[in-house]
Design a protein around this motif. Structure first.
Motif, PDB file in Angstrom:
ATOM      1  N   GLU A 170      37.203  40.787  50.666  1.00 48.47           N
ATOM      2  CA  GLU A 170      35.999  40.341  50.036  1.00 48.47           C
ATOM      3  C   GLU A 170      35.693  38.610  49.930  1.00 48.47           C
ATOM      4  O   GLU A 170      36.541  38.047  49.935  1.00 48.47           O
ATOM      5  CB  GLU A 170      36.013  40.646  48.375  1.00 48.47           C
ATOM      6  CG  GLU A 170      34.680  40.329  47.695  1.00 48.47           C
ATOM      7  CD  GLU A 170      33.660  41.412  48.029  1.00 48.47           C
ATOM      8  OE1 GLU A 170      32.556  41.211  47.693  1.00 48.47           O
ATOM      9  OE2 GLU A 170      34.209  42.565  48.449  1.00 48.47           O
ATOM     10  N   GLY A 171      34.506  38.616  50.476  1.00 44.42           N
ATOM     11  CA  GLY A 171      34.083  37.261  50.601  1.00 44.42           C
ATOM     12  C   GLY A 171      34.349  36.613  52.057  1.00 44.42           C
ATOM     13  O   GLY A 171      33.876  35.588  52.338  1.00 44.42           O
ATOM     14  N   ARG A 172      35.000  37.256  52.773  1.00 40.45           N
ATOM     15  CA  ARG A 172      35.416  36.862  54.230  1.00 40.45           C
ATOM     16  C   ARG A 172      34.330  37.439  55.426  1.00 40.45           C
ATOM     17  O   ARG A 172      33.969  38.764  55.135  1.00 40.45           O
ATOM     18  CB  ARG A 172      36.877  37.254  54.598  1.00 40.45           C
ATOM     19  CG  ARG A 172      37.788  36.853  53.812  1.00 40.45           C
ATOM     20  CD  ARG A 172      37.652  35.292  53.249  1.00 40.45           C
ATOM     21  NE  ARG A 172      39.007  34.919  52.325  1.00 40.45           N
ATOM     22  CZ  ARG A 172      39.032  33.815  51.750  1.00 40.45           C
ATOM     23  NH1 ARG A 172      38.048  32.766  51.943  1.00 40.45           N
ATOM     24  NH2 ARG A 172      39.998  33.505  50.913  1.00 40.45           N
ATOM     25  N   ASP A 173      34.195  36.555  56.255  1.00 40.83           N
ATOM     26  CA  ASP A 173      33.226  37.367  57.443  1.00 40.83           C
ATOM     27  C   ASP A 173      33.607  37.004  58.786  1.00 40.83           C
ATOM     28  O   ASP A 173      32.809  37.274  59.890  1.00 40.83           O
ATOM     29  CB  ASP A 173      31.617  36.996  57.089  1.00 40.83           C
ATOM     30  CG  ASP A 173      31.480  35.354  57.264  1.00 40.83           C
ATOM     31  OD1 ASP A 173      32.544  34.520  57.512  1.00 40.83           O
ATOM     32  OD2 ASP A 173      30.490  34.722  56.995  1.00 40.83           O
ATOM     33  N   ALA A 174      34.760  36.582  59.004  1.00 42.77           N
ATOM     34  CA  ALA A 174      35.084  36.221  60.347  1.00 42.77           C
ATOM     35  C   ALA A 174      36.752  36.347  60.293  1.00 42.77           C
ATOM     36  O   ALA A 174      37.290  36.077  59.298  1.00 42.77           O
ATOM     37  CB  ALA A 174      34.612  34.882  60.715  1.00 42.77           C
ATOM     38  N   VAL A 175      37.433  36.300  61.484  1.00 39.54           N
ATOM     39  CA  VAL A 175      38.754  36.175  61.679  1.00 39.54           C
ATOM     40  C   VAL A 175      39.183  35.528  62.976  1.00 39.54           C
ATOM     41  O   VAL A 175      38.456  35.359  63.749  1.00 39.54           O
ATOM     42  CB  VAL A 175      39.284  37.814  61.970  1.00 39.54           C
ATOM     43  CG1 VAL A 175      40.670  37.760  62.472  1.00 39.54           C
ATOM     44  CG2 VAL A 175      39.130  38.667  60.845  1.00 39.54           C
ATOM     45  N   ILE A 176      39.981  34.542  62.340  1.00 37.11           N
ATOM     46  CA  ILE A 176      40.432  33.533  63.617  1.00 37.11           C
ATOM     47  C   ILE A 176      41.967  34.308  64.173  1.00 37.11           C
ATOM     48  O   ILE A 176      42.885  34.681  63.257  1.00 37.11           O
ATOM     49  CB  ILE A 176      40.918  32.163  62.978  1.00 37.11           C
ATOM     50  CG1 ILE A 176      39.558  31.864  62.332  1.00 37.11           C
ATOM     51  CG2 ILE A 176      41.433  31.247  63.847  1.00 37.11           C
ATOM     52  CD1 ILE A 176      39.763  30.417  61.536  1.00 37.11           C
TER      53      ILE A 176
ATOM     54  N   VAL B  51      38.492  34.477  57.192  1.00 39.38           N
ATOM     55  CA  VAL B  51      37.890  33.246  56.671  1.00 39.38           C
ATOM     56  C   VAL B  51      36.433  33.504  56.114  1.00 39.38           C
ATOM     57  O   VAL B  51      35.801  34.660  56.740  1.00 39.38           O
ATOM     58  CB  VAL B  51      38.130  32.127  57.681  1.00 39.38           C
ATOM     59  CG1 VAL B  51      39.729  31.726  57.688  1.00 39.38           C
ATOM     60  CG2 VAL B  51      37.497  32.266  59.024  1.00 39.38           C
ATOM     61  N   ARG B  52      35.761  32.626  55.571  1.00 36.78           N
ATOM     62  CA  ARG B  52      34.345  32.653  55.565  1.00 36.78           C
ATOM     63  C   ARG B  52      33.873  31.504  56.631  1.00 36.78           C
ATOM     64  O   ARG B  52      34.391  30.571  56.580  1.00 36.78           O
ATOM     65  CB  ARG B  52      33.904  32.128  54.208  1.00 36.78           C
ATOM     66  CG  ARG B  52      32.556  32.585  53.913  1.00 36.78           C
ATOM     67  CD  ARG B  52      32.102  31.876  52.253  1.00 36.78           C
ATOM     68  NE  ARG B  52      32.228  30.651  52.138  1.00 36.78           N
ATOM     69  CZ  ARG B  52      31.225  29.927  52.374  1.00 36.78           C
ATOM     70  NH1 ARG B  52      29.795  30.273  52.291  1.00 36.78           N
ATOM     71  NH2 ARG B  52      31.236  28.591  51.646  1.00 36.78           N
ATOM     72  N   ALA B  53      33.163  31.901  57.297  1.00 34.74           N
ATOM     73  CA  ALA B  53      32.993  31.114  58.925  1.00 34.74           C
ATOM     74  C   ALA B  53      32.420  29.662  58.536  1.00 34.74           C
ATOM     75  O   ALA B  53      32.688  28.941  58.812  1.00 34.74           O
ATOM     76  CB  ALA B  53      31.868  31.974  59.334  1.00 34.74           C
ATOM     77  N   ALA B  54      31.679  29.854  57.330  1.00 34.63           N
ATOM     78  CA  ALA B  54      30.961  28.417  56.942  1.00 34.63           C
ATOM     79  C   ALA B  54      32.030  27.406  56.468  1.00 34.63           C
ATOM     80  O   ALA B  54      31.755  26.341  56.710  1.00 34.63           O
ATOM     81  CB  ALA B  54      29.905  28.918  55.763  1.00 34.63           C
TER      82      ALA B  54
ATOM     83  N   TYR C 142      41.604  31.207  52.982  1.00 31.78           N
ATOM     84  CA  TYR C 142      41.950  32.255  54.093  1.00 31.78           C
ATOM     85  C   TYR C 142      42.958  33.211  53.588  1.00 31.78           C
ATOM     86  O   TYR C 142      43.629  33.217  52.670  1.00 31.78           O
ATOM     87  CB  TYR C 142      42.503  31.702  55.475  1.00 31.78           C
ATOM     88  CG  TYR C 142      44.094  31.431  55.230  1.00 31.78           C
ATOM     89  CD1 TYR C 142      44.895  32.310  55.446  1.00 31.78           C
ATOM     90  CD2 TYR C 142      44.543  29.987  54.909  1.00 31.78           C
ATOM     91  CE1 TYR C 142      46.503  32.145  55.335  1.00 31.78           C
ATOM     92  CE2 TYR C 142      45.651  29.613  54.763  1.00 31.78           C
ATOM     93  CZ  TYR C 142      46.788  30.822  54.959  1.00 31.78           C
ATOM     94  OH  TYR C 142      47.997  30.300  54.725  1.00 31.78           O
ATOM     95  N   ASP C 143      42.830  34.450  54.235  1.00 34.25           N
ATOM     96  CA  ASP C 143      43.956  35.648  53.995  1.00 34.25           C
ATOM     97  C   ASP C 143      44.309  36.220  55.138  1.00 34.25           C
ATOM     98  O   ASP C 143      43.727  36.339  56.086  1.00 34.25           O
ATOM     99  CB  ASP C 143      43.223  36.631  53.250  1.00 34.25           C
ATOM    100  CG  ASP C 143      42.626  36.325  51.666  1.00 34.25           C
ATOM    101  OD1 ASP C 143      43.389  36.098  50.800  1.00 34.25           O
ATOM    102  OD2 ASP C 143      41.333  36.275  51.626  1.00 34.25           O
ATOM    103  N   PRO C 144      45.642  35.969  55.400  1.00 33.10           N
ATOM    104  CA  PRO C 144      46.461  36.872  56.565  1.00 33.10           C
ATOM    105  C   PRO C 144      46.021  38.338  56.635  1.00 33.10           C
ATOM    106  O   PRO C 144      45.715  39.274  55.625  1.00 33.10           O
ATOM    107  CB  PRO C 144      47.965  36.749  56.287  1.00 33.10           C
ATOM    108  CG  PRO C 144      47.968  35.612  54.906  1.00 33.10           C
ATOM    109  CD  PRO C 144      46.758  35.980  54.325  1.00 33.10           C
ATOM    110  N   VAL C 145      45.579  38.740  57.851  1.00 32.48           N
ATOM    111  CA  VAL C 145      45.211  40.023  58.369  1.00 32.48           C
ATOM    112  C   VAL C 145      45.827  40.339  59.592  1.00 32.48           C
ATOM    113  O   VAL C 145      46.136  39.599  60.441  1.00 32.48           O
ATOM    114  CB  VAL C 145      43.781  40.086  58.277  1.00 32.48           C
ATOM    115  CG1 VAL C 145      42.992  40.205  56.943  1.00 32.48           C
ATOM    116  CG2 VAL C 145      42.868  39.313  59.292  1.00 32.48           C
ATOM    117  N   ASN C 146      45.997  41.990  59.623  1.00 33.08           N
ATOM    118  CA  ASN C 146      46.296  42.523  60.709  1.00 33.08           C
ATOM    119  C   ASN C 146      45.405  43.373  61.241  1.00 33.08           C
ATOM    120  O   ASN C 146      44.213  43.882  60.724  1.00 33.08           O
ATOM    121  CB  ASN C 146      47.591  43.314  60.466  1.00 33.08           C
ATOM    122  CG  ASN C 146      48.936  42.694  60.353  1.00 33.08           C
ATOM    123  OD1 ASN C 146      49.075  41.394  60.996  1.00 33.08           O
ATOM    124  ND2 ASN C 146      49.656  43.059  59.366  1.00 33.08           N
TER     125      ASN C 146
END
Length: 645
Positions: free
Chosen positions: A101-107, A68-71, A90-94
């Motif tokens: 691109e554009g994401r700076d955090a993972v939940i 996600v983008r934290a903001a 959001y985008d799913p990630v493993n």
């Protein structure tokens, strides 16, 4: 007659090591080589290494979840959940995936509630770079990764490969050549059977095994006879090879046929002849053609001291490595240990735990007895300033085994018997192996050790003629206030051990007064010695009439060897010792060999395992196979007055 060498300059090992290090130019002697990184564990870096690649080379997810983008998540609360749309928010990630691109955090996935295929709900905000591995988080390209002189670990290999380093420059491994010498020395690789005056060469393989543990490459030449010209040529040939260190085995002492010193002086510069350590005194060092020459003593234990106290630290210096270090701990000596003023003495120790203390029994100190190192758990060093250490004193022991092994050592002190060898082997075969160490000081010595708390148990076969009982009369007399348990190990047959065929027709102790009979006795306090004295008294024989009564050995096998080699015509011992060496036997008595345990040790797991073992039919059968034993009482608790039918 050849001129004898003289020890002119006995110096401490550290000084000998320093002389060698000062005389050698390690930068010129030990070159560098380039090797594949994946083969570099244990090698020493010759140059520093900088990273070629960063690790990771991209921002990556550190957890399974959603990027996600934290903001965009700051408004999320437990009482006010926030819904996010796939692709937009959001985008799913493993774990390990590049961060979109554009994401700076993972939940983390555990903190995500899936509403439908494209919608998730979160109850807490994410923070910038939360659960994200940033570019160069571990390694940054162009930064120093490892410094020169580092001995590479398995982890270092992983870091080097992660940084894109495929080859590295390391110091070459030390190459060491061993030259065995001696007319009497037989090549072990030919599997020889030595004749009188011959020995099987083994020091080269002790050396080779130690050298490999130092990450060095050992080699061995053919054995060189005791000939100065032949030895000179062998040393010159070794110096002309690619070896950094040349070790000559034997010939370094002060005898008329010890040529190593003269050869070293001929081809190079002598650095020292003799160190003030026993064993190990006849150690030679020299420099020749920029290389190290070592004259190692011929006796095995002396050679080991030379290798470990002198050669090992020099090899470490040349390899830019730390010298091998042993773990040390305080131990209490159970016997007085004499030494010579002015010389350090290295004493091998059998060490075990009794009553929460580490107790140490000094082993035989002959420089030629390599088995004292196989039996030892530690060594201690008696300094030059004292003439011995009293029993009960605490000394520092250098461990030869892991400390955990000491709690699995059973310290036996007392009479020697061949069944103890069977017991030692069987104990090591248990699911939890136990190591038996024995000090053969006689039955009375065993009782004293039990009384003083310096043994876990004792072996004894003390016969009391008055009561016809074994051991208990002596326990009442010498250990009146100590509760003990007495368990039989075996009934054994004692008698006169004589050569095969009994050429002198020895029939009993009365024959020991004959002038043509040379007797070999057991030491004072041994049950066998007490048995002999009893039978001499019964026969009315004065011990002074027995030729050799004052000549003592400490084991039945030692008595048998004396008879086998002709050093004695007979000796008193057990049938099993006679049969082991194919000697004849004149029966004299049956006796109980008992194991004596202080009652306070009854719950000790080591003794419980021992008692369970000797009660098995399999172990009894092994005793019976020795010959000269009966096992009708083996494993049973003995009682006063039981005697022996």
């Amino acid at each position: 007659m050849s001129r004898r060498n003289v020890y002119l300059d006995l110096i401490p090992p550290r000084q000998a090591v320093q002389r060698a290090c000062d005389a050698l130019n390690r930068k010129e002697l030990v070159q560098t080589e380039t090797i594949p990184t994946h083969e570099a564990a244990g090698r020493t870096l010759a140059t520093s290494v900088t990273a070629r690649c960063s690790s990771p080379t991209f921002h990556s997810a550190a957890m399974d979840g959603v990027a996600v983008r934290a903001a965009d998540t700051f408004a999320a609360r437990e009482d006010a959940p926030l819904e996010l749309q796939k692709g937009r928010d959001y985008d799913p990630v493993n774990t390990g995936n590049p961060l979109p691109e554009g994401r700076d955090a993972v939940i983390m996935i555990e903190n995500v509630l899936q509403v439908d295929d494209s919608t998730i709900r979160i109850e807490a905000p994410a923070f910038p770079w939360n659960h994200v591995r940033r570019i160069g988080e571990d390694i940054v390209a162009t930064e120093l990764l490892l410094p020169q002189g580092r001995v590479l670990s398995a982890y270092d290999v992983g870091a080097l490969l992660a940084a894109g380093i495929w080859e590295i420059q390391v110091l070459e491994r030390l190459r060491m050549t061993f030259i065995p010498t001696g007319d009497e020395v037989l090549d072990f690789s030919q599997r020889p059977t030595p004749q009188p005056g011959q020995v099987i060469e083994s020091n080269s393989q002790v050396f080779a095994s130690l050298a490999r543990s130092w990450n060095a490459i050992p080699s061995r030449t053919a054995t060189i006879p005791d000939d100065a010209a032949a030895l000179t040529q062998a040393v010159r040939d070794a110096l002309a090879s690619d070896a950094h260190i040349v070790v000559v085995g034997a010939g370094s002492s002060a005898g008329s046929r010890d040529y190593t010193k003269a050869v070293f002086e001929q081809v190079g510069t002598l650095l020292c002849h003799g160190i003030n350590v026993m064993p190990g005194k006849p150690t030679l060092l020299a420099e020749a053609q920029g290389k190290l020459l070592v004259g190692a003593p011929g006796y095995p234990v002396s050679a080991v001291i030379c290798f470990e106290d002198v050669l090992a630290p020099i090899a470490a210096y040349l390899s830019r490595r730390d010298a091998p270090q042993r773990r040390s701990l305080p131990v209490q000596l159970i016997r007085r240990t004499p030494s010579r003023l002015g010389q350090e003495e290295v004493v091998r120790l059998a060490v075990g735990e009794v009553r929460g203390r580490f107790l140490a029994a000094p082993l035989s100190r002959g420089a030629g007895m390599i088995t004292t190192l196989t039996e030892a758990q530690a060594v201690t060093r008696i300094p030059t300033s004292v003439d011995g250490v009293e029993a009960g004193k605490t000394v520092t022991a250098e461990l030869l085994v892991p400390e955990a092994e000491l709690s699995r050592v059973l310290i036996h002190v007392g009479s020697h018997d061949n069944t103890l060898d069977l017991l030692a082997d069987a104990l090591m075969g248990l699911e939890v192996p136990l190591r038996l160490t024995s000090s053969h000081v006689g039955s009375m010595g065993g009782l004293t050790a039990v009384k003083n708390g310096t043994a876990l148990f004792a072996g004894a076969h003390l016969f009391d003629p008055e009561t016809r009982d074994f051991n208990f009369p002596f326990l009442r007399r010498y250990l009146p206030n100590l509760a003990v348990q007495v368990v039989n190990l075996a009934i054994r047959h004692q008698g006169l051990i004589v050569p095969r065929g009994n050429p002198k027709g020895i029939q009993g102790v009365s024959d020991l007064t004959r002038k043509d009979i040379r007797f070999i006795n057991r030491q004072r306090g041994a049950g066998t010695r007490i048995l002999l004295d009893h039978h001499l008294e019964v026969e009315g024989v004065d011990f002074e009439q027995v030729r050799g009564y004052e000549h003592e050995e400490f084991t039945h096998m030692a008595v048998a060897v004396n008879v086998l080699t002709g050093a004695a015509d007979c000796g008193l011992g057990i049938r099993a010792a006679a049969e082991a060496l194919d000697l004849d036997f004149v029966p004299l008595a049956r006796e109980r060999y008992d194991l004596i345990f202080p009652a306070e040790h009854a719950e000790d797991f080591r003794l419980q395992a021992l008692l369970a073992l000797i009660g098995t039919e399999a172990f009894k059968q092994r005793i019976n196979n020795l010959g000269g034993y009966e096992t009708t009482l083996t494993g049973q608790t003995m009682h006063p007055g039981q005697g022996l039918e």
